[in-house]
Structures are given as C-alpha cells and as structure tokens.
Design a protein around this motif. Sequence first.
Motif, PDB file in Angstrom:
ATOM      1  N   MET A  56     115.621  53.569  16.520  1.00  5.10           N
ATOM      2  CA  MET A  56     114.855  53.465  15.273  1.00  5.10           C
ATOM      3  C   MET A  56     115.783  53.547  14.059  1.00  5.10           C
ATOM      4  N   THR A  57     116.764  54.425  14.121  1.00  5.78           N
ATOM      5  CA  THR A  57     117.740  54.539  13.034  1.00  5.78           C
ATOM      6  C   THR A  57     118.544  53.250  12.911  1.00  5.78           C
ATOM      7  N   PHE A  58     118.959  52.713  14.044  1.00  5.10           N
ATOM      8  CA  PHE A  58     119.736  51.476  14.052  1.00  5.10           C
ATOM      9  C   PHE A  58     118.933  50.323  13.449  1.00  5.10           C
ATOM     10  N   LEU A  59     117.658  50.210  13.820  1.00  4.17           N
ATOM     11  CA  LEU A  59     116.807  49.162  13.242  1.00  4.17           C
ATOM     12  C   LEU A  59     116.659  49.357  11.740  1.00  4.17           C
ATOM     13  N   GLY A  60     116.567  50.589  11.293  1.00  5.03           N
ATOM     14  CA  GLY A  60     116.517  50.864   9.856  1.00  5.03           C
ATOM     15  C   GLY A  60     117.775  50.397   9.150  1.00  5.03           C
ATOM     16  N   ARG A  61     118.903  50.591   9.790  1.00  3.36           N
ATOM     17  CA  ARG A  61     120.170  50.136   9.208  1.00  3.36           C
ATOM     18  C   ARG A  61     120.236  48.616   9.157  1.00  3.36           C
ATOM     19  N   ILE A  62     119.737  47.967  10.200  1.00  6.55           N
ATOM     20  CA  ILE A  62     119.676  46.501  10.182  1.00  6.55           C
ATOM     21  C   ILE A  62     118.779  46.046   9.037  1.00  6.55           C
ATOM     22  N   GLU A  63     117.634  46.692   8.910  1.00  9.26           N
ATOM     23  CA  GLU A  63     116.661  46.326   7.874  1.00  9.26           C
ATOM     24  C   GLU A  63     117.271  46.419   6.468  1.00  9.26           C
ATOM     25  N   TYR A  64     118.122  47.415   6.250  1.00  9.59           N
ATOM     26  CA  TYR A  64     118.723  47.608   4.939  1.00  9.59           C
ATOM     27  C   TYR A  64     120.105  46.990   4.800  1.00  9.59           C
ATOM     28  N   GLY A  65     120.496  46.170   5.792  1.00 11.83           N
ATOM     29  CA  GLY A  65     121.702  45.370   5.675  1.00 11.83           C
ATOM     30  C   GLY A  65     122.997  46.056   6.060  1.00 11.83           C
ATOM     31  N   VAL A  66     122.934  47.230   6.671  1.00 11.63           N
ATOM     32  CA  VAL A  66     124.155  47.896   7.098  1.00 11.63           C
ATOM     33  C   VAL A  66     124.757  47.144   8.287  1.00 11.63           C
ATOM     34  N   TYR A  67     123.905  46.737   9.225  1.00 15.19           N
ATOM     35  CA  TYR A  67     124.300  45.900  10.368  1.00 15.19           C
ATOM     36  C   TYR A  67     123.567  44.580  10.249  1.00 15.19           C
TER      37      TYR A  67
END
Length: 68
Positions: A56-67
């Motif tokens: 869930m944290t990883f998907l949040g990072r994708i959503e905000y452009g980190v990954y």
Amino acid sequence: MSESFAVQYSKMLKRATQVLGSRKAAERWMEAPSLGLEGRRPIDMLASAEDLEVLMTFLGRIEYGVYH
C-alpha cells in the motif's frame, strides 16, 4: 487459493487499478518483480499484514510520482 489470498488479491488489484489507470496495468504490476520491492512480485506479498502495508505504501509512492 485460500479465501484470504483471494480477498487480499482483490483489494490490492482494485487499489493498483486506481493508481495505474487500468486493470490490465494492475494485473501486470501484480505479476512483475519490482526493484522498489527488492525484486519481489506484489502477488507473492499478499500473505502477511506487514507485506500488505509495504504494498500500500509502495502504491502511494507510485501515485505521487516517487516510483514509476
């Protein structure tokens, strides 16, 4: 496939679809090893609460452009 796995897969696929824009992209993401997950595949991380939180944290990072 256990009910728990099926439920977690469904929830994670729904969230990944929201973040990635399509079910097809979400399904590919679930099956592919990810550098951001230390080479693990999201589908292999659905059994533990700790790994679910990581996803869930990883998907949040994708959503905000980190990954991407």
